[in-house]
Design a protein around this motif. Structure first.
Motif, PDB file in Angstrom:
ATOM      1  N   PHE A  69       0.839  -1.206   0.000  1.00  0.00           N
ATOM      2  CA  PHE A  69       0.000   0.000   0.000  1.00  0.00           C
ATOM      3  C   PHE A  69       0.872   1.254   0.000  1.00  0.00           C
ATOM      4  CE2 PHE A  69      -2.207   3.367   2.361  1.00  0.00           C
ATOM      5  CZ  PHE A  69      -3.359   3.498   1.600  1.00  0.00           C
ATOM      6  N   THR A  71      -8.800   2.947   1.157  1.00  0.00           N
ATOM      7  CA  THR A  71      -8.754   1.515   0.885  1.00  0.00           C
ATOM      8  C   THR A  71      -9.254   0.768   2.105  1.00  0.00           C
ATOM      9  OG1 THR A  71      -6.852   1.751  -0.595  1.00  0.00           O
ATOM     10  CG2 THR A  71      -7.248  -0.425   0.314  1.00  0.00           C
ATOM     11  N   ARG A 122      -2.846   3.695  -9.477  1.00  0.00           N
ATOM     12  CA  ARG A 122      -2.746   3.607  -8.020  1.00  0.00           C
ATOM     13  C   ARG A 122      -1.857   4.729  -7.501  1.00  0.00           C
ATOM     14  NH1 ARG A 122       0.780   0.121  -4.584  1.00  0.00           N
ATOM     15  NH2 ARG A 122       1.829  -0.464  -6.520  1.00  0.00           N
ATOM     16  N   ARG A 137      -9.503   6.355  -7.167  1.00  0.00           N
ATOM     17  CA  ARG A 137      -8.595   5.199  -7.041  1.00  0.00           C
ATOM     18  C   ARG A 137      -9.108   4.000  -7.831  1.00  0.00           C
ATOM     19  NH1 ARG A 137      -6.402   1.359  -7.778  1.00  0.00           N
ATOM     20  NH2 ARG A 137      -5.278  -0.068  -6.397  1.00  0.00           N
ATOM     21  N   TYR A 138     -10.393   3.772  -7.846  1.00  0.00           N
ATOM     22  CA  TYR A 138     -10.953   2.598  -8.511  1.00  0.00           C
ATOM     23  C   TYR A 138     -11.773   2.988  -9.743  1.00  0.00           C
ATOM     24  CZ  TYR A 138      -9.484   0.465  -4.147  1.00  0.00           C
ATOM     25  OH  TYR A 138      -8.736   0.054  -3.065  1.00  0.00           O
ATOM     26  N   ALA A 195      -9.285  -4.992  -2.480  1.00  0.00           N
ATOM     27  CA  ALA A 195      -8.630  -3.691  -2.390  1.00  0.00           C
ATOM     28  C   ALA A 195      -7.679  -3.444  -3.553  1.00  0.00           C
ATOM     29  CB  ALA A 195      -7.866  -3.585  -1.066  1.00  0.00           C
ATOM     30  N   GLY A 239     -13.483   4.634  -3.424  1.00  0.00           N
ATOM     31  CA  GLY A 239     -13.022   3.746  -2.370  1.00  0.00           C
ATOM     32  C   GLY A 239     -13.942   3.725  -1.170  1.00  0.00           C
ATOM     33  N   GLN A 247      -6.368   8.420  -1.338  1.00  0.00           N
ATOM     34  CA  GLN A 247      -7.233   7.280  -1.617  1.00  0.00           C
ATOM     35  C   GLN A 247      -7.714   6.659  -0.325  1.00  0.00           C
ATOM     36  OE1 GLN A 247      -5.551   3.298  -2.297  1.00  0.00           O
ATOM     37  NE2 GLN A 247      -3.740   4.338  -3.102  1.00  0.00           N
TER      38      GLN A 247
END
Length: 589
Positions: free
Chosen positions: A267, A433, A421, A410-411, A294, A442, A431
């Motif tokens: 991460f 997560t 990312r 982020r997604y 994630a 997220g 972000q």
């Protein structure tokens, strides 16, 4: 007489040093330019029990251990009984003793001679464990090997203690000379002179070391694990290299800690990996699901040993296949790589680190005790690597502004399922997560439409991912009568099978990746071939065969199974191919 191959074994109690002597003998053979395979067997005891190291070296082949021995060195007479099936009329047994009574072993076919190796060591003022060095001197003489080369191998191993190295060289030379006297008196016969190519261009590594080196070559910067045979070798290898590479190695408090440490490192933006055996991996599976949802890039090594539960801690198996394929709750994309030889362990470990980052998913490397702890020669690789970063904002670099035009998602949905990312510290790219299903930001969600979109987004990576996966390997006859299909370390044995004249109408297919399964590639390899299909695997239920039937149109498969903790032997497979007779330790279904 020139020798193009040898099969050598040393056997003693655990703690008596024979694993070190086997490694040194393997190194000496490699230095003569030969291909080498060094296979260990040992009990789950610190001291006692039977422990052995076996070296097969050859000008051609030597991809696995062989059954019938040229030379067996036993430190205790009683261990001869454990090796009777490996001895024939051409074998020589050296017993570390003053005398030997052959009448006690009427079933013994080999010639036996007693030579007190421990006395040779003590007479030179060396540690009694240097009887292992005496065994090397004896072996060098019997196989016509260069004593100076063997001496350099010994010095390299014990360079930290000059006094010990000097004494060991004296032991080595004395054992060589004593053996030469036996030969001159006609009490022993030399096997001949082992061929030396004069070119030493290979590395000698275990599968564990190759995984560690491949991961380092890919830019691995964090490894966390809790020791568990047979995965511990990776931990030891990487820990010993922290001063040479920009990597942090964490001996975690347990396997849950190990995978969560690695997730945290990933991460934060570094390439991370963890590893364990089946029992330890069982503790990691909840976190594996978190990695899936994630979209955290992570490599996990599953080093398989014979189960279930504690099982046989120091013996091999491939019985965790179904577990690895389905580990974790819920559905999420994963890659399962199944490297075969040591060189492929290096290459696929490097690939695993890259795939995990590029596609932001868990990549599992499934291997086993057999190849992870065996030494095998392999070509030298490129030692300098320039590693690009994948699927990251600003290639993971900090210190720049304006990385994102507008909101950072982020997604964010994309055609190939990959969203860039960010890492902590990048401006305007915060972000969130967590382990909940989430929207593009997220944030946790239970909305039906958003949930479907998130699941579809992760699954969309599959099409692009397939193009980067290793393909099945086909070797052997183009018009075979039988095709042998395997995955993982079994290919080492099947390569040896193909060298025999009896296998001229045989082909093998090796699967280096079983998830996503190479359906089209495997079907194409067997298309229009009228061969019988046999699947060889180290489990009792035919897990790979069942997977092939599930993922392809191939149904007419038979399985050759071994599940006693021991590896396949090429001699057993050749006997089956010729006579259809199968060793009683195998099962045909």
């Amino acid at each position: 007489m020139d020798l193009e191959s040898l099969n050598w074994k040393i056997s003693a109690k655990a703690g008596e040093g024979v694993m070190s002597s086997a490694k040194l003998f393997a190194k000496a053979c490699k230095k003569q330019g030969l291909a080498v395979f060094n296979y260990y067997e040992y009990p789950s005891l610190i001291k006692g029990g039977l422990q052995s190291g076996q070296v097969h070296a050859a000008l051609r082949g030597a991809t696995c251990q062989r059954r019938f021995l040229d030379l067996l060195i036993v430190f205790h007479e009683k261990f001869i009984l454990d090796h009777l099936a490996e001895l024939n009329e051409r074998s020589l047994v050296v017993v570390n003793a003053n005398a030997f009574d052959a009448s006690k072993y009427p079933e013994l076919k080999a010639k036996v001679i007693a030579i007190n190796l421990t006395k040779i060591a003590r007479d030179q003022g060396a540690n009694p464990l240097s009887s292992n060095i005496a065994a090397l001197g004896l072996s060098a003489c019997l196989f016509g090997m260069d004593l100076e080369t063997m001496g350099r191998v010994v010095i390299d191993e014990f360079a930290r203690s000059k006094e010990a190295a000097v004494k060991d060289l004296a032991v080595l030379k004395t054992a060589f000379e004593i053996t030469q006297q036996f030969i001159e008196k006609g009490e022993l016969q030399s096997f001949g002179k082992l061929i030396s190519t004069g070119v030493d261009e290979q590395l000698l590594m275990t599968g564990s070391e190759a995984i560690g080196l491949g991961a380092l070559a890919a830019g691995l910067q964090f490894y966390s694990a809790y020791p568990m045979t047979p995965s511990t070798g990776i931990l030891h290898y990487l820990a010993a290299r922290q001063n040479d590479y920009p990597i942090v190695v964490k001996h975690a408090e347990d396997e849950l800690g190990a995978i969560n440490h690695a997730i945290g490192a990933a991460f934060a933006g570094v390439r991370a990996m963890t590893g364990s055996s089946g029992g330890g991996f069982a503790l990691m599976v909840e976190s594996l699901s978190f990695v899936g949802v994630a979209e955290v890039p992570l490599v996990v090594v599953e080093a398989v040993r014979q189960g279930p539960a504690t099982g046989l801690p120091t013996w091999t198996s491939q019985g965790d296949l179904n577990f690895i394929l389905s580990a974790g709750h819920g559905e999420f994309l994963r890659v399962v790589l199944t490297p075969g030889d040591v060189e492929e362990h290096y290459k696929l470990a490097k690939l695993a680190v890259e795939l995990a980052e590029k596609y932001q998913l868990p990549v599992l490397i499934m291997s086993d005790k057999y190849i992870l702890e065996s030494h095998q020669s392999m070509p030298k690789m490129i030692l300098s690597n320039q590693n690009a970063r994948f699927s990251m904002l600003n290639d993971g670099k900090l210190g720049e502004t304006g990385l994102v035009d507008g909101e950072y998602l982020r997604y964010k949905s994309s055609e190939n399922g990959i969203s860039l990312r960010s890492i902590p510290g990048q401006t305007n790219a915060l972000q969130l997560t967590n382990s909940y299903e989430h929207d593009e930001y997220g944030f946790a969600t239970e909305d039906a439409v958003t949930t479907k979109e998130a699941v579809d987004k992760r699954a969309a990576k599959l099409e692009a991912l397939r193009k980067d996966l290793p393909k099945p390997l086909y070797l052997g006859s183009e018009n075979p009568e039988k095709i042998l299909i395997s995955f993982g370390s079994t290919v080492n044995v099947l390569r040896e099978v193909l060298l025999d004249e009896a296998a001229k109408n045989i082909a093998l297919i090796h699967l280096p990746c079983v998830c996503p399964f190479p359906t089209l590639e495997l079907e194409e390899l067997v298309k229009n071939k009228k061969a019988e299909l046999f699947v060889l695997e180290g489990d009792s239920t035919g897990q790979l065969a069942a997977l092939i039937k599930k993922e392809t149109s191939l149904t007419n498969l038979r399985s050759i199974l071994r599940y006693d903790g021991r590896p396949f032997y090429s001699e057993d497979i050749l006997e089956f191919l010729v006579s259809q007779k199968l060793n009683e330790q195998y099962r045909l279904i």
